[in-house]
Design a protein around this motif. Structure first.
Motif, PDB file in Angstrom:
ATOM      1  N   ALA A  36      60.318 -17.946  -8.991  1.00 54.17           N
ATOM      2  CA  ALA A  36      60.007 -16.732  -9.754  1.00 54.17           C
ATOM      3  C   ALA A  36      59.232 -17.058 -11.028  1.00 54.17           C
ATOM      4  O   ALA A  36      58.371 -16.283 -11.446  1.00 54.17           O
ATOM      5  CB  ALA A  36      61.287 -15.976 -10.094  1.00 54.17           C
ATOM      6  N   ALA A  37      59.488 -18.216 -11.625  1.00 59.33           N
ATOM      7  CA  ALA A  37      58.812 -18.600 -12.865  1.00 59.33           C
ATOM      8  C   ALA A  37      57.327 -18.879 -12.651  1.00 59.33           C
ATOM      9  O   ALA A  37      56.554 -18.836 -13.601  1.00 59.33           O
ATOM     10  CB  ALA A  37      59.486 -19.829 -13.478  1.00 59.33           C
ATOM     11  N   VAL A  38      56.933 -19.138 -11.406  1.00 57.49           N
ATOM     12  CA  VAL A  38      55.517 -19.387 -11.103  1.00 57.49           C
ATOM     13  C   VAL A  38      54.935 -18.270 -10.238  1.00 57.49           C
ATOM     14  O   VAL A  38      53.924 -18.453  -9.555  1.00 57.49           O
ATOM     15  CB  VAL A  38      55.297 -20.776 -10.454  1.00 57.49           C
ATOM     16  N   ILE A  48      61.186 -26.558  -8.951  1.00 52.91           N
ATOM     17  CA  ILE A  48      60.504 -25.499  -9.690  1.00 52.91           C
ATOM     18  C   ILE A  48      61.119 -24.150  -9.324  1.00 52.91           C
ATOM     19  O   ILE A  48      61.332 -23.856  -8.141  1.00 52.91           O
ATOM     20  CB  ILE A  48      58.998 -25.516  -9.375  1.00 52.91           C
ATOM     21  N   ASP A  49      61.378 -23.344 -10.311  1.00 50.81           N
ATOM     22  CA  ASP A  49      61.894 -21.991 -10.088  1.00 50.81           C
ATOM     23  C   ASP A  49      60.748 -21.141  -9.535  1.00 50.81           C
ATOM     24  O   ASP A  49      59.761 -20.913 -10.236  1.00 50.81           O
ATOM     25  CB  ASP A  49      62.399 -21.413 -11.406  1.00 50.81           C
ATOM     26  N   GLY A 106      58.304 -14.972  -6.279  1.00 50.36           N
ATOM     27  CA  GLY A 106      59.655 -14.476  -6.205  1.00 50.36           C
ATOM     28  C   GLY A 106      60.043 -13.840  -4.884  1.00 50.36           C
ATOM     29  O   GLY A 106      61.133 -13.295  -4.767  1.00 50.36           O
TER      30      GLY A 106
END
Length: 151
Positions: free
Chosen positions: A58-60, A55-56, A63
Motif C-alpha cells: 500500500a505504501a508504494v 515492502i508494504d 494496495g
C-alpha cells in the motif's frame, strides 16, 4: 548438515535479515567468528538464497491483491514452458505455484486498484499461453504476509 545452532541462526535471520553478525552471534550464543563462518557456509550451500527488503504494498501504491486460479487447455511441455515463462516475466504476478489437480496454477497478483487489476486481468492474465479458464478472488485481509519457514 544443519544443526540446532544453524536453525537458530536461520530463525533469527527470517525475523530480521539485517541483524549484524555481532548481534546474531550474541542471540544464538556464539562468538562472532564461528557465527560468521556458519552464516557464510549457509549462504555458500544455498540454504540462505538471498536477502531482500519487505515492502508494504500500500505504501508504494499497490494496495489491491487478488488470487488468480488458472486452468490450462493443455498441459504438454511446450504449453507449460511458455505459460511459466510469461508468468515469471509479468511484474503484476508476485507469486505463482503450479498445483496438482484443478486448477493448474494459483497466482498472486498485485495492482493499484480494481481498475488496474481489471486491465491486468483482461490484457495480461487471459492472454497467457494455453489458458483455458481464469478465475480470481480478492484478498480482503492479509493475515500472515511473508511468514518464515517453521524451523
Amino acid at each position: 548438515m544443519i544443526d540446532a545452532i544453524d536453525k537458530e541462526i536461520l530463525r533469527t535471520l527470517q525475523a530480521d535479515g539485517r541483524k549484524s553478525a555481532t548481534a546474531l552471534a550474541a542471540e544464538v550464543g556464539l562468538t562472532v567468528a564461528p557465527c560468521h563462518r556458519r552464516l557464510k557456509d549457509l549462504e555458500a550451500s544455498g540454504v540462505i538464497s538471498g536477502y531482500r527488503a519487505i515492502i508494504d504494498p500500500a505504501a508504494v501504491g499497490l494496495g489491491f491483491e487478488a488470487l488468480v486460479f488458472v486452468t490450462l487447455a493443455r498441459v504438454d511441455r511446450p504449453t507449460i514452458e511458455d505459460f511459466e515463462a510469461m508468468v515469471v516475466a509479468n511484474l503484476h504476478i508476485t507469486s505463482a505455484q503450479r498445483l496438482f489437480g484443478d486448477p493448474d496454477y494459483i497466482l498472486k497478483v498485485m495492482a493499484k486498484d480494481l481498475s488496474d487489476y481489471q486491465q491486468c486481468f483482461d490484457n495480461e492474465l487471459t492472454m497467457l499461453p494455453g489458458v483455458q479458464r481464469v478465475s480470481s478472488t480478492l484478498v480482503m485481509k492479509n493475515l500472515k504476509p511473508g511468514a518464515g519457514l517453521p524451523l
